[in-house]
Design a protein around this motif. Structure first.
Motif: not given
Length: 423
Positions: A336, A339-340, A375, A379, A382
């Motif tokens: 996570p 992902m950001f 994003s 996030f 995830s």
């Protein structure tokens, strides 16, 4: 491309910078699950684990600055927050992961001790080295990477000549994008923006009589040469994993697979040697991460040695706390966060690489803001909250591949440069 002795030396330094021990555990399992589409997974993995980091080095070559300079066109406040976030991530995830890899590959198979004991002793030693800045690490580092590369080439070569090119089932929904997302876990784009400046400073000190363009050309040539080496090693490890699909259980872990492949191809003694080398490489990585973080905090607090020491202590305590978990758990926790932060890092690298006429302050601000906004759905997805924004996500292109930020950021870049520029 003009290749000189200095080019090869710089290329090897860059290769060593990105070729961390943690990276070794990722490609084999990718290949193990990719079947006949191993090459597509390899392309995706190398896009985020090789191309983007090399571009990060080229961005540093242009900036001739630090991590803070990478995002200062957005705003000084943003750049400071981004820098602190990057360093916080570095000491919380990739640094502890080195302890977990060391435990699973080298300690547990021999001594069968607890992971918390390994983590405690590991980061106690890390703290001692961080506080003393021993030159032993530099000496070890010069021998570690070549030794690991030779063993890996032996593993890859043995596999290619010993196994028929038969492949198993494909476990990925989208092989290319799954490869890209797994490449995030190398943390190499973050590594490029954090310690890439060290390479640049070293070159500036060494080539005092060279012009800016000569140094930039050297870095570019060395970067692409290092990238080619990384691509060949990663692709070879992915293919190796794919060819050994029938030799291991489907539920095997990343570290167990790497150890198993080493033992299967080279025997127990060589595999033990690989485990020791990987552990030493992990250790140098952890020392480098915590030292770099402590240096940054020390600089922000007027070169305070107390700030340096306190940061080193915090980094090592976090290392013990997270390092006791297994590698798979740390990778899952990191997803996570990556992902950001990874899309923002990629965009900052690309904006610092493109011609400056296309990267104005306005472009920086709008493209980065767009990347942050788009994003957020990836996030949330995830961490299991994707259903709460499903109605929004289905309208975002590529969101089903967890890359919903790509086209909006590209559109804003084009819009600012070619459509509204003169309005």
């Amino acid at each position: 491309m003009k290749v000189t002795k200095e080019t090869f030396i710089t290329a090897f330094a860059l290769f060593s910078l990105f070729f961390g021990a943690g990276n070794l555990i990722l490609p084999p399992l990718l290949g193990f699950r990719s079947g006949e589409l191993w090459w597509l997974v390899a392309l995706g993995f190398c896009l985020s684990a090789v191309l983007v980091p090399i571009l990060g080095i080229l961005a540093h070559a242009r900036l001739q600055g630090t991590l803070f300079d990478l995002g200062k066109k957005v705003s000084p406040t943003f750049s400071l927050v981004y820098s602190l976030l990057i360093y916080a991530i570095a000491i919380t995830l990739p640094s502890p992961r080195t302890a977990a890899v060391t435990h699973e590959m080298a300690i547990a198979p021999v001594f069968q001790t607890s992971s918390i004991l390994t983590s405690f002793i590991y980061f106690l030693l890390v703290f001692i080295f961080v506080m003393n800045r021993s030159k032993i690490l530099n000496v070890i580092g010069k021998w570690l990477t070549p030794a690991i590369i030779l063993i890996l080439l032996a593993i890859i070569g043995t596999t290619l000549f010993s196994f028929e090119f038969n492949f198993g089932n494909i476990a990925f929904h989208s092989p290319f994008t799954d490869g890209v997302l797994e490449g995030y876990q190398t943390f190499d784009a973050i590594g490029a923006v954090v310690v890439g400046g060290v390479i640049i400073v070293s070159i500036n000190l060494k080539m005092t009589d060279a012009t800016y363009n000569e140094k930039k050309a050297l870095i570019a040539n060395a970067g692409w040469l290092a990238g080619l080496g990384l691509f060949l090693i990663y692709a070879g490890l992915i293919l190796t994993g794919a060819l050994m699909h029938s030799e291991f259980d489907d539920a095997i872990t990343r570290t167990a697979l790497l150890s198993g492949i080493g033992k299967y191809t080279l025997g127990g003694t060589a595999n033990l040697f690989l485990s020791i080398l990987v552990s030493l490489a992990c250790f140098t990585t952890a020392v480098g991460i915590i030292t770099g973080t402590a240096d940054f905090v020390k600089y922000r607090f007027n070169n305070s040695q107390k700030a340096y020491t306190l940061t080193a202590i915090i980094g090592c305590v976090l290392g013990v706390a997270m390092g006791q978990f297994n590698v798979g758990y740390i990778i899952a926790v990191a997803l996570p966060v990556l992902m950001f932060i990874y899309p923002i890092t990629i965009v900052l690298i690309l904006l610092n690489v493109v011609p400056q006429k296309f990267a104005s302050t306005k472009v920086f601000k709008w493209v980065v803001l767009t990347t942050i906004l788009f994003s957020i759905p990836d996030f949330l997805g995830s961490i299991g909250l994707g259903e709460s924004i499903a109605d929004i996500s289905e309208w975002i292109p590529l969101s089903q591949f967890s890359m919903g930020w790509v086209l909006p950021a590209a559109a804003i870049f084009v819009l600012n440069n070619f459509i509204t520029k003169d309005l």
